[in-house]
Design a protein around this motif. Sequence first.
Motif, mmCIF file in Angstrom:
data_model
loop_
_atom_site.group_PDB
_atom_site.id
_atom_site.type_symbol
_atom_site.label_atom_id
_atom_site.label_comp_id
_atom_site.label_asym_id
_atom_site.label_seq_id
_atom_site.Cartn_x
_atom_site.Cartn_y
_atom_site.Cartn_z
ATOM 1 N N TYR A 42 -8.373 1.209 -4.389
ATOM 2 C CA TYR A 42 -7.814 0.017 -5.040
ATOM 3 C C TYR A 42 -8.438 -0.120 -6.421
ATOM 4 O O TYR A 42 -9.538 0.362 -6.681
ATOM 5 C CB TYR A 42 -8.084 -1.244 -4.200
ATOM 6 N N ARG A 74 -3.754 0.890 -3.067
ATOM 7 C CA ARG A 74 -3.220 -0.454 -3.292
ATOM 8 C C ARG A 74 -2.228 -0.393 -4.453
ATOM 9 O O ARG A 74 -2.454 0.272 -5.465
ATOM 10 C CB ARG A 74 -4.370 -1.408 -3.611
ATOM 11 N N TYR A 134 0.841 -1.192 0.000
ATOM 12 C CA TYR A 134 0.000 0.000 0.000
ATOM 13 C C TYR A 134 0.881 1.248 0.000
ATOM 14 O O TYR A 134 1.819 1.358 0.796
ATOM 15 C CB TYR A 134 -0.928 0.025 1.219
#
Length: 561
Positions: free
Chosen positions: A411, A459, A319
């Motif tokens: 993400y 992400r 991350y």
Amino acid sequence: MKRKLSVGLVLLLSIFLALSGCFSGDSSTNEPKEPETPSEEGKDNEEENTEPKILRLNNNEEPGSLHPGIAQGTHDSWILEHAFEGLTKKTQEGEIVAGVAKEWKISDDGLTYTFTLRDDAKWSNGDPVTAHDFEYAWKFALNPETASTYAYQLYYIAGGAEYNGAKEGADLQALQDQVGVKALDDTTLEVKLAQPTAYFLDLTSFYTYYPISKKVQEENPNWYQEAETFVSNGAFKLTEWKHKESLKLEKNENYYDKDNINLDEVHFVIIDDENTAWQMYQSGELDLVYPLPQDVIGQLVSTKDPEFQIGTDLSTYYYNLNNDKKPFNNVKVRKALAMAIDRQTIVEHVAQGGQPPAFSVVPPGIPDVSGDYQENNGKLFEENVEEAKKLLEEGLAEEGLSEFPKVTLTYNTSEGHKRIAEAVQEMWRKNLGIEITLENVEFQVKLDREKAGDYEISRAGWVGDYVDPMTFMDLWVTDGPYNDANWSNTEYDELINTAKTSLDPEVRMKAMHDAEKILMDEMPIIPVYFYTKPFTVKPHVTGIYTPINRYPQFIYADIKN
């Protein structure tokens, strides 16, 4: 994307041979081996079988760009790796062998490479592939007006960094002329490096180093955006592109090794839903699926399904924390978030593909001076909920915050990424008492927002472009094109520079180990796990192989009808 210890030994030998070529004291000619091709068994029956051999796959995102000088993700590279070919290419074992270059010489000081191209290398339109095309392609990617995010991979070439980093008003033509790549004639390419680079031959198999047709690029700058105008030099050519739906590759009859290419066509469907792709595989609509839904991976592992394979990978799941935004500018807050994640639970119960938890950035599979680089690192940080709570409280107080602010974890669309994000969200809620919001976007949107700094947590994943720790370690140098965390550390930068310029393997490896310790102590990004490469392939498909830092390769695949 992954590989075992035996491959590590092969790669270590490859690097040793490259170094010996650089520093042996004589300007010897390397005689690169031809890649091994599949057995001739069964070819006697080819004339009897008139059914076209079609391999059907899924690409989980619409390609961002199918131009080698502009592409930047695996959603691009899987297609590019089969439609184009560089000076070198990789075997199943990760060995670097002859591609468009049939041989090369390395000077005594390791600074000059002279490549001799094949006489029979052609573009899909029938034109010859020349050394001029390589020179043109590399300088195209380095041109600051191209805005190539991967141009930095060409900084190993003398003058490359200076040309790409030219300031407004600079004489671009003069800077371009100083770049150390030159076609001496149609089949001879001379490359001068800024400093000896042990993995340079590996780099020449990477897509940013692929050629582009100078003639085609100059006549139609948008040639790569549609199948009708697409021109490439690899085993396959792009013949159909229904944007955001599907792509079709066909065997390139102008490819020099066409007699060993068994597939007639390769059909990609573009599906970002892993469950849909898996259902299509089960119904016989797809022959190979990668990536797979995480629940399915768990089932396939438990049932030992013969169609299921897990390859090793040179890739890290992590991350990004935007260090320019509060509270992620505070190292204590960053470390608290990293220490409050239960990685073993994620890999066992969510990802389920045999992934090792990551307590560093560089994955297994890269040779060190002795042994494996990642294994020599060991754990560079630990999970500790109580310490994480303490650090979070201190960090927020230092930033004048009474509570953790509202932040969003972004993400790219994928059921797998969603489930991992949900697990991390719950761990942070339970262990630290903080609430975060989740947001899914298309992959290209995510990439664009990271580049613009328009995110808080995102992400990320990185597949090594070549087999050396540097392919990970130089990501976070100050103002690096992929330093999406916007982190800066002078000592880190100096160590990376030492590793890039040293001729001593022990010095350069120690510098990278020391730099990685700084990175993990500062924690601008949060490693979660090291990828594996779980995929399924039908039994009638043969010849698929998975180099350590590539998606499944089908160049020599075959269909047994």
